[in-house]
Write a protein that holds these residues in place. Structure first.
Motif, PDB file in Angstrom:
ATOM      1  N   PRO A 187       0.962  -1.388   0.021  1.00  0.00           N
ATOM      2  CA  PRO A 187      -0.063  -0.004   0.030  1.00  0.00           C
ATOM      3  C   PRO A 187       0.859   1.268  -0.006  1.00  0.00           C
ATOM      4  N   THR A 188       0.461   2.217  -0.888  1.00  0.00           N
ATOM      5  CA  THR A 188       1.550   3.269  -1.271  1.00  0.00           C
ATOM      6  C   THR A 188       0.944   4.569  -0.919  1.00  0.00           C
ATOM      7  N   LYS A 189       1.488   5.325  -0.111  1.00  0.00           N
ATOM      8  CA  LYS A 189       0.935   6.662   0.025  1.00  0.00           C
ATOM      9  C   LYS A 189       1.189   7.735  -1.006  1.00  0.00           C
ATOM     10  N   LEU A 190       0.332   8.359  -1.504  1.00  0.00           N
ATOM     11  CA  LEU A 190       0.277   9.111  -2.859  1.00  0.00           C
ATOM     12  C   LEU A 190       0.800  10.448  -2.223  1.00  0.00           C
ATOM     13  N   PRO A 191       1.536  11.302  -3.219  1.00  0.00           N
ATOM     14  CA  PRO A 191       2.041  12.563  -2.887  1.00  0.00           C
ATOM     15  C   PRO A 191       0.873  13.541  -2.678  1.00  0.00           C
ATOM     16  N   GLY A 192      -0.445  13.379  -3.163  1.00  0.00           N
ATOM     17  CA  GLY A 192      -1.618  14.169  -3.264  1.00  0.00           C
ATOM     18  C   GLY A 192      -2.769  13.674  -3.419  1.00  0.00           C
ATOM     19  N   ASP A 193      -3.785  13.863  -4.050  1.00  0.00           N
ATOM     20  CA  ASP A 193      -5.119  13.612  -4.022  1.00  0.00           C
ATOM     21  C   ASP A 193      -5.180  12.373  -5.205  1.00  0.00           C
ATOM     22  N   ILE A 194      -5.993  11.556  -4.839  1.00  0.00           N
ATOM     23  CA  ILE A 194      -6.130  10.230  -5.842  1.00  0.00           C
ATOM     24  C   ILE A 194      -6.431  10.782  -7.449  1.00  0.00           C
ATOM     25  N   LEU A 195      -7.112  12.186  -7.486  1.00  0.00           N
ATOM     26  CA  LEU A 195      -7.272  12.390  -8.886  1.00  0.00           C
ATOM     27  C   LEU A 195      -5.877  12.650  -9.505  1.00  0.00           C
ATOM     28  N   GLY A 196      -4.668  13.029  -8.909  1.00  0.00           N
ATOM     29  CA  GLY A 196      -3.573  13.258  -9.673  1.00  0.00           C
ATOM     30  C   GLY A 196      -2.969  11.626  -9.980  1.00  0.00           C
ATOM     31  N   TRP A 197      -3.373  10.747  -9.402  1.00  0.00           N
ATOM     32  CA  TRP A 197      -3.057   9.311  -9.491  1.00  0.00           C
ATOM     33  C   TRP A 197      -3.688   8.843 -10.939  1.00  0.00           C
ATOM     34  N   LEU A 198      -4.978   9.459 -10.900  1.00  0.00           N
ATOM     35  CA  LEU A 198      -5.815   8.944 -11.891  1.00  0.00           C
ATOM     36  C   LEU A 198      -5.595   9.818 -13.159  1.00  0.00           C
ATOM     37  N   GLU A 199      -4.975  10.907 -13.062  1.00  0.00           N
ATOM     38  CA  GLU A 199      -4.768  11.781 -14.280  1.00  0.00           C
ATOM     39  C   GLU A 199      -3.582  11.120 -14.847  1.00  0.00           C
ATOM     40  N   GLY A 223     -15.037   9.359  -5.228  1.00  0.00           N
ATOM     41  CA  GLY A 223     -16.121   9.169  -4.131  1.00  0.00           C
ATOM     42  C   GLY A 223     -16.349   7.746  -3.754  1.00  0.00           C
ATOM     43  N   GLU A 224     -16.333   6.893  -4.723  1.00  0.00           N
ATOM     44  CA  GLU A 224     -16.239   5.329  -4.461  1.00  0.00           C
ATOM     45  C   GLU A 224     -15.015   4.985  -3.589  1.00  0.00           C
ATOM     46  N   LEU A 225     -13.901   5.662  -4.135  1.00  0.00           N
ATOM     47  CA  LEU A 225     -12.552   5.132  -3.274  1.00  0.00           C
ATOM     48  C   LEU A 225     -12.318   5.664  -1.936  1.00  0.00           C
ATOM     49  N   GLU A 226     -12.859   6.905  -1.578  1.00  0.00           N
ATOM     50  CA  GLU A 226     -12.703   7.820  -0.423  1.00  0.00           C
ATOM     51  C   GLU A 226     -12.771   6.906   0.767  1.00  0.00           C
ATOM     52  N   PRO A 227     -13.981   6.176   0.891  1.00  0.00           N
ATOM     53  CA  PRO A 227     -13.797   5.622   2.448  1.00  0.00           C
ATOM     54  C   PRO A 227     -12.892   4.321   2.544  1.00  0.00           C
ATOM     55  N   THR A 228     -12.307   3.743   1.409  1.00  0.00           N
ATOM     56  CA  THR A 228     -11.325   2.623   1.708  1.00  0.00           C
ATOM     57  C   THR A 228      -9.670   3.379   1.488  1.00  0.00           C
ATOM     58  N   LEU A 229      -9.709   4.282   0.701  1.00  0.00           N
ATOM     59  CA  LEU A 229      -8.262   4.651   0.367  1.00  0.00           C
ATOM     60  C   LEU A 229      -7.886   6.027   1.050  1.00  0.00           C
ATOM     61  N   ARG A 230      -8.548   6.559   1.733  1.00  0.00           N
ATOM     62  CA  ARG A 230      -8.343   7.937   2.235  1.00  0.00           C
ATOM     63  C   ARG A 230      -8.249   7.788   3.741  1.00  0.00           C
ATOM     64  N   LYS A 231      -7.267   8.256   4.384  1.00  0.00           N
ATOM     65  CA  LYS A 231      -7.126   7.832   5.875  1.00  0.00           C
ATOM     66  C   LYS A 231      -7.677   9.158   6.280  1.00  0.00           C
ATOM     67  N   THR A 232      -7.935   8.998   7.953  1.00  0.00           N
ATOM     68  CA  THR A 232      -8.692  10.195   8.524  1.00  0.00           C
ATOM     69  C   THR A 232      -7.605  11.493   8.318  1.00  0.00           C
ATOM     70  N   ASP A 233      -6.563  11.169   8.219  1.00  0.00           N
ATOM     71  CA  ASP A 233      -5.562  12.581   8.175  1.00  0.00           C
ATOM     72  C   ASP A 233      -5.683  13.077   6.866  1.00  0.00           C
ATOM     73  N   GLY A 234      -6.373  12.434   5.873  1.00  0.00           N
ATOM     74  CA  GLY A 234      -6.718  13.056   4.490  1.00  0.00           C
ATOM     75  C   GLY A 234      -5.592  12.668   3.315  1.00  0.00           C
ATOM     76  N   SER A 235      -4.780  11.826   3.782  1.00  0.00           N
ATOM     77  CA  SER A 235      -3.821  11.380   2.908  1.00  0.00           C
ATOM     78  C   SER A 235      -4.661   9.799   2.096  1.00  0.00           C
ATOM     79  N   TYR A 237      -3.932   6.629  -0.240  1.00  0.00           N
ATOM     80  CA  TYR A 237      -2.937   5.458  -0.394  1.00  0.00           C
ATOM     81  C   TYR A 237      -3.508   4.590  -1.824  1.00  0.00           C
ATOM     82  N   ALA A 238      -2.465   3.846  -2.715  1.00  0.00           N
ATOM     83  CA  ALA A 238      -2.835   3.203  -3.569  1.00  0.00           C
ATOM     84  C   ALA A 238      -2.812   1.708  -3.142  1.00  0.00           C
ATOM     85  N   ASP A 239      -3.660   0.946  -3.361  1.00  0.00           N
ATOM     86  CA  ASP A 239      -3.454  -0.440  -2.941  1.00  0.00           C
ATOM     87  C   ASP A 239      -2.532  -1.350  -3.884  1.00  0.00           C
TER      88      ASP A 239
END
Ligand code: BEZ
Length: 249
Positions: A187-199, A223-235, A237-239
């Motif tokens: 599991p890898t912490k992304l440098p920003g929002d998942i939208l950057g990864w998707l881009e 929105g679909e990914l947020e509950p699973t891949l976004r941590k409470t501190d806002g960061s 992760y990609a699985d």
């Protein structure tokens, strides 16, 4: 018809630098020796190619993206445009190295055959790419959002993620002995929002959607990914799951 990915070096550097930053263990597995001739297959912007060169090797980068190779040439590394599924190289290299590229090559058998031909006798193939289950949560969300739009996701999904047994057998079919192979959940912490990864990485899916619907499509996937891949501190992760291997021929 599957749409291709346009590699934008600036967006890649901003959203995906971690891909090469996490490549150190793979460089250790390659264990490049001064004087060796090495091919970096799918070298991207050459961040790891440069490190192989620093070990005293004669290293060549090859990639299907002309834009990425510009960055490689700026590093003073010899490189050429070539599709890894159609390698036309004969007995030239002591080692073929590859990081985070093979999962974009669906004709995996052709890749392995091309690498086998490119290696000198006794040469090694050392690599890492998406393994079975890689970014499964993201893949499912992309598939589900496409299905809602009556698009069959498998017509555009560009990824090949192998299981260790399956890839071992493929390597064996082309005369390789597998010295090491391991599926590594990472599991890898992304440098920003998942939208950057998707881009950067999900273009084949996004391009399948009408241009006017793309912002809505991406918002839905997020929105679909947020509950699973976004941590409470806002960061975010990609699985990630990696398949790392070393094989000799
Ligand atoms: C990667 O290059 O690391 C990657 C690309 C697409 C999906 C997963 C990983």
């Amino acid at each position: 018809m599957a749409q291709s990915t346009t590699w934008n070096p600036d967006s890649y550097a901003k959203n995906a630098r971690f891909v090469s930053d996490l490549g150190e263990p793979l460089l250790a597995l390659l264990d490049a020796k001064p004087g060796e001739t090495v091919l970096d297959l799918g070298c991207g912007d050459g961040a790891l190619t440069e490190k192989i060169a620093a070990a005293g090797c004669r290293v060549y980068g090859c990639d299907a993206s002309q834009a990425q190779l510009q960055a490689v040439r700026h590093k003073g590394i010899e490189s050429f445009v070539m599709d890894g599924q159609q390698l036309g190289l004969k007995r030239r290299f002591d080692a073929v190295f590859t990081n985070a590229a093979l999962h974009w090559m669906k004709y995996a058998e052709q890749v392995v055959a091309g690498v086998a031909n490119a290696l000198k006798l006794g040469g090694r193939f050392v690599g890492e790419f998406g393994g079975q289950g890689n970014v499964e949560t993201i893949r499912q969300a992309l598939h589900s959002a496409l299905r809602k739009r009556n698009i069959d996701p498998w017509t555009v999904d560009p990824w090949f993620y192998a299981a260790p047994q399956e890839y071992t057998e493929m390597l064996n079919r082309h005369g390789f002995t597998v010295d090491y192979i391991e599926l590594i959940p990472r599991p890898t912490k992304l440098p920003g929002d998942i939208l950057g990864w998707l881009e950067v990485f999900a273009q084949p899916f996004t391009k399948a959607v009408a241009e006017t619907d793309r912002p809505g499509f991406l918002a839905e996937v997020r929105g679909e990914l947020e509950p699973t891949l976004r941590k409470t501190d806002g960061s975010w992760y990609a699985d990630y799951v990696r398949l790392r291997f070393k094989a000799t021929r």
